[in-house]
Design a protein around this motif. Structure first.
Motif, PDB file in Angstrom:
ATOM      1  N   ILE A  51      92.608  52.544  24.418  1.00  0.00           N
ATOM      2  CA  ILE A  51      91.362  52.828  23.698  1.00  0.00           C
ATOM      3  C   ILE A  51      91.396  54.228  23.111  1.00  0.00           C
ATOM      4  N   LEU A  52      91.843  55.202  23.882  1.00  0.00           N
ATOM      5  CA  LEU A  52      91.798  56.589  23.425  1.00  0.00           C
ATOM      6  C   LEU A  52      92.580  56.784  22.134  1.00  0.00           C
ATOM      7  N   ARG A  53      93.762  56.183  22.027  1.00  0.00           N
ATOM      8  CA  ARG A  53      94.610  56.443  20.862  1.00  0.00           C
ATOM      9  C   ARG A  53      94.175  55.668  19.626  1.00  0.00           C
ATOM     10  N   ASP A  54      93.158  54.826  19.738  1.00  0.00           N
ATOM     11  CA  ASP A  54      92.661  54.044  18.608  1.00  0.00           C
ATOM     12  C   ASP A  54      91.196  54.394  18.365  1.00  0.00           C
ATOM     13  N   PRO A  55      90.913  55.357  17.490  1.00  0.00           N
ATOM     14  CA  PRO A  55      89.516  55.771  17.272  1.00  0.00           C
ATOM     15  C   PRO A  55      88.588  54.627  16.901  1.00  0.00           C
ATOM     16  N   ALA A  56      89.133  53.564  16.329  1.00  0.00           N
ATOM     17  CA  ALA A  56      88.287  52.424  15.984  1.00  0.00           C
ATOM     18  C   ALA A  56      87.732  51.733  17.221  1.00  0.00           C
TER      19      ALA A  56
ATOM     20  N   HIS B  56      71.610  65.092  39.681  1.00  0.00           N
ATOM     21  CA  HIS B  56      71.552  66.501  39.304  1.00  0.00           C
ATOM     22  C   HIS B  56      72.013  66.737  37.875  1.00  0.00           C
ATOM     23  N   ALA B  57      73.059  66.041  37.436  1.00  0.00           N
ATOM     24  CA  ALA B  57      73.612  66.291  36.106  1.00  0.00           C
ATOM     25  C   ALA B  57      74.545  65.147  35.736  1.00  0.00           C
ATOM     26  N   TRP B  58      74.873  65.087  34.444  1.00  0.00           N
ATOM     27  CA  TRP B  58      75.863  64.146  33.921  1.00  0.00           C
ATOM     28  C   TRP B  58      77.077  64.933  33.440  1.00  0.00           C
ATOM     29  N   ASP B  59      78.226  64.676  34.037  1.00  0.00           N
ATOM     30  CA  ASP B  59      79.486  65.255  33.581  1.00  0.00           C
ATOM     31  C   ASP B  59      80.156  64.188  32.722  1.00  0.00           C
ATOM     32  N   LEU B  60      80.219  64.409  31.422  1.00  0.00           N
ATOM     33  CA  LEU B  60      80.540  63.330  30.502  1.00  0.00           C
ATOM     34  C   LEU B  60      82.020  62.962  30.453  1.00  0.00           C
ATOM     35  N   PHE B  61      82.913  63.948  30.600  1.00  0.00           N
ATOM     36  CA  PHE B  61      84.335  63.644  30.395  1.00  0.00           C
ATOM     37  C   PHE B  61      85.143  64.688  31.165  1.00  0.00           C
TER      38      PHE B  61
ATOM     39  N   PRO C 271      89.452  66.040  29.524  1.00  0.00           N
ATOM     40  CA  PRO C 271      89.784  65.035  28.514  1.00  0.00           C
ATOM     41  C   PRO C 271      91.151  65.203  27.874  1.00  0.00           C
ATOM     42  N   ASP C 272      91.662  66.426  27.824  1.00  0.00           N
ATOM     43  CA  ASP C 272      92.941  66.672  27.155  1.00  0.00           C
ATOM     44  C   ASP C 272      94.094  66.873  28.131  1.00  0.00           C
ATOM     45  N   ASN C 273      93.935  66.469  29.381  1.00  0.00           N
ATOM     46  CA  ASN C 273      94.993  66.644  30.382  1.00  0.00           C
ATOM     47  C   ASN C 273      96.170  65.730  30.040  1.00  0.00           C
TER      48      ASN C 273
ATOM     49  N   LEU D 108      92.500  63.420  19.865  1.00  0.00           N
ATOM     50  CA  LEU D 108      91.842  62.141  20.091  1.00  0.00           C
ATOM     51  C   LEU D 108      90.671  62.280  21.064  1.00  0.00           C
ATOM     52  N   SER D 109      90.883  63.062  22.122  1.00  0.00           N
ATOM     53  CA  SER D 109      89.836  63.241  23.123  1.00  0.00           C
ATOM     54  C   SER D 109      88.632  63.965  22.544  1.00  0.00           C
ATOM     55  N   LEU D 110      88.869  64.926  21.669  1.00  0.00           N
ATOM     56  CA  LEU D 110      87.751  65.628  21.044  1.00  0.00           C
ATOM     57  C   LEU D 110      86.954  64.687  20.151  1.00  0.00           C
TER      58      LEU D 110
END
Length: 373
Positions: A159-164, A187-192, A195-197, A214-216
């Motif tokens: 999924i990550l490598r296909d922006p579509a 308490h909070a939402w940590d979204l990602f 991501p670039d690891n 891609l992650s950005l």
């Protein structure tokens, strides 16, 4: 003062309800003043990245067949006895695809258990770390003596490598955040997470060379979807690598995470001097700061060195790991390239053995002293 888990200032509740009636309108990024008002009403947030000792990864923790509320209850009771009042917990998008209502039901059960023990929750929605080919169903047994051998990325590389295909995650992000958008137990939402690891050396050969780009692309969409869901809780994505000391030195993805988060979150498995330098580099944003991953004993990131500093500075503190179990994070990262045959003399992460006894009694004594237990 008596605190309620996940307490939200009335001004922010009114702001959120006005901007996100029925989750239909996006909320704006909190101002530094609003973020600091939220944090002023919270206790010092201290806890761990929590996964029950019986789960090898996020899917095994949450899938219906392996969801283990008895272990979760027992281990969160131990966390409460240490004075922990918050835990950071990973989800996975495949759980939503598998059975959205079932996932929400089990999240409700988890929140109920945590709340009974006086513990709030920071949920992590996506993760860029470890195995890039997640699959539903029975999860593999841990590879002996290997650090986090079963942990999964969300989404996977396909999924990550296909922006579509990024849009496939929209229902998950908006559905989960929207369902719990007024829940004071969160308490909070940590979204990602990270991501670039590139996951070197464990999975680097499977990672796209342009993973950061891609992650950005995905991260920007995820922030927008989360805000569209109208949460009354802060949203964030934490920086973990690179130079944060000035705006000019920020990578594009770090700049976005720092400039878009309601509260600043970061990771540091470094010694006290480097951790202090990282904190000081983040204070220029004028927002509450939470360290959502730390504590790797052989690297010099220890409770004795780091936790008193975090308490003094009122920086939220979430060490990695709690009860040693199927994630095997008592072993170091280099267990992917170096052979281990038995438990290391110095644990990398984690605090308690499976029976609840501490790895290091002095550590537990220190934690309780700092948390007032």
């Amino acid at each position: 003062m008596t605190y309620r888990v996940g307490w939200i200032p009335l001004s922010l509740l009114l702001l959120a309800s006005g901007c996100a009636s029925l989750g239909s309108k996006a909320v704006e990024q909190w101002s530094p003043q609003e973020a600091n008002a939220w944090y002023a009403e919270m206790p010092w947030l201290v806890g761990c990245n929590f996964s029950p000792s019986t789960a090898v990864n996020q899917l095994e923790m949450w899938q219906r067949e392996t969801f283990d509320p008895a272990t979760i209850d027992r281990e969160l009771a131990w966390a409460s006895k240490l004075g922990f009042n918050s835990v950071r917990v990973y989800l996975h998008h495949l759980l939503w695809e598998q059975h959205a209502r079932g996932l929400l039901h089990r999240m409700e059960r988890f929140l109920d258990i945590a709340d009974r023990h006086g513990i709030g929750v920071m949920f992590v929605l996506l993760d860029g770390v470890w195995d890039p080919y997640p699959q539903l169903g029975p999860q593999p047994d841990p590879i002996p003596h290997i650090h986090n051998s079963g942990w999964l990325q969300s989404p996977g590389v396909e999924i990550l490598r296909d922006p579509a295909r990024h849009e496939e995650l929209k229902g998950y992000i908006k559905g989960v955040v929207g369902h719990f958008r007024k829940d004071r137990r969160i308490h909070a939402w940590d979204l990602f997470n990270e991501p670039d690891n590139m996951n070197d050396p464990a999975y680097v050969q499977f990672e796209p060379e342009n993973k950061a780009e891609l992650s950005l692309m995905l991260l920007k969409k995820v922030f927008a979807w989360a805000r569209e869901a109208g949460p009354t809780q802060p949203i964030t994505a934490g920086v973990w690598a690179g130079d944060w000391s000035s705006d000019a030195k920020l990578s594009e993805i770090n700049r976005f995470m720092l400039e878009q988060s309601d509260i600043i979150t970061f990771h540091s498995y470094a010694n006290l001097a480097e951790t202090k330098a990282r904190v000081e580099s983040l204070q220029r944003y004028g927002r509450p700061i939470l360290c959502t991953e730390y504590m790797a004993r052989p690297a010099g990131s220890t409770f004795a060195e780091i936790l008193p500093y975090f308490q003094e500075q009122r920086i939220g503190a979430y060490n990695w790991g709690f009860v040693a179990g199927k994630t095997q994070t008592i072993y170091p990262w280099d267990s992917w390239t170096k052979s281990y045959k038995a438990e290391p003399d110095v644990w990398f992460h984690d605090i308690l053995r499976p029976d609840g006894t501490p790895y290091d009694v002095q550590e537990v004594t220190l934690i309780r002293r700092l948390t007032g237990r």
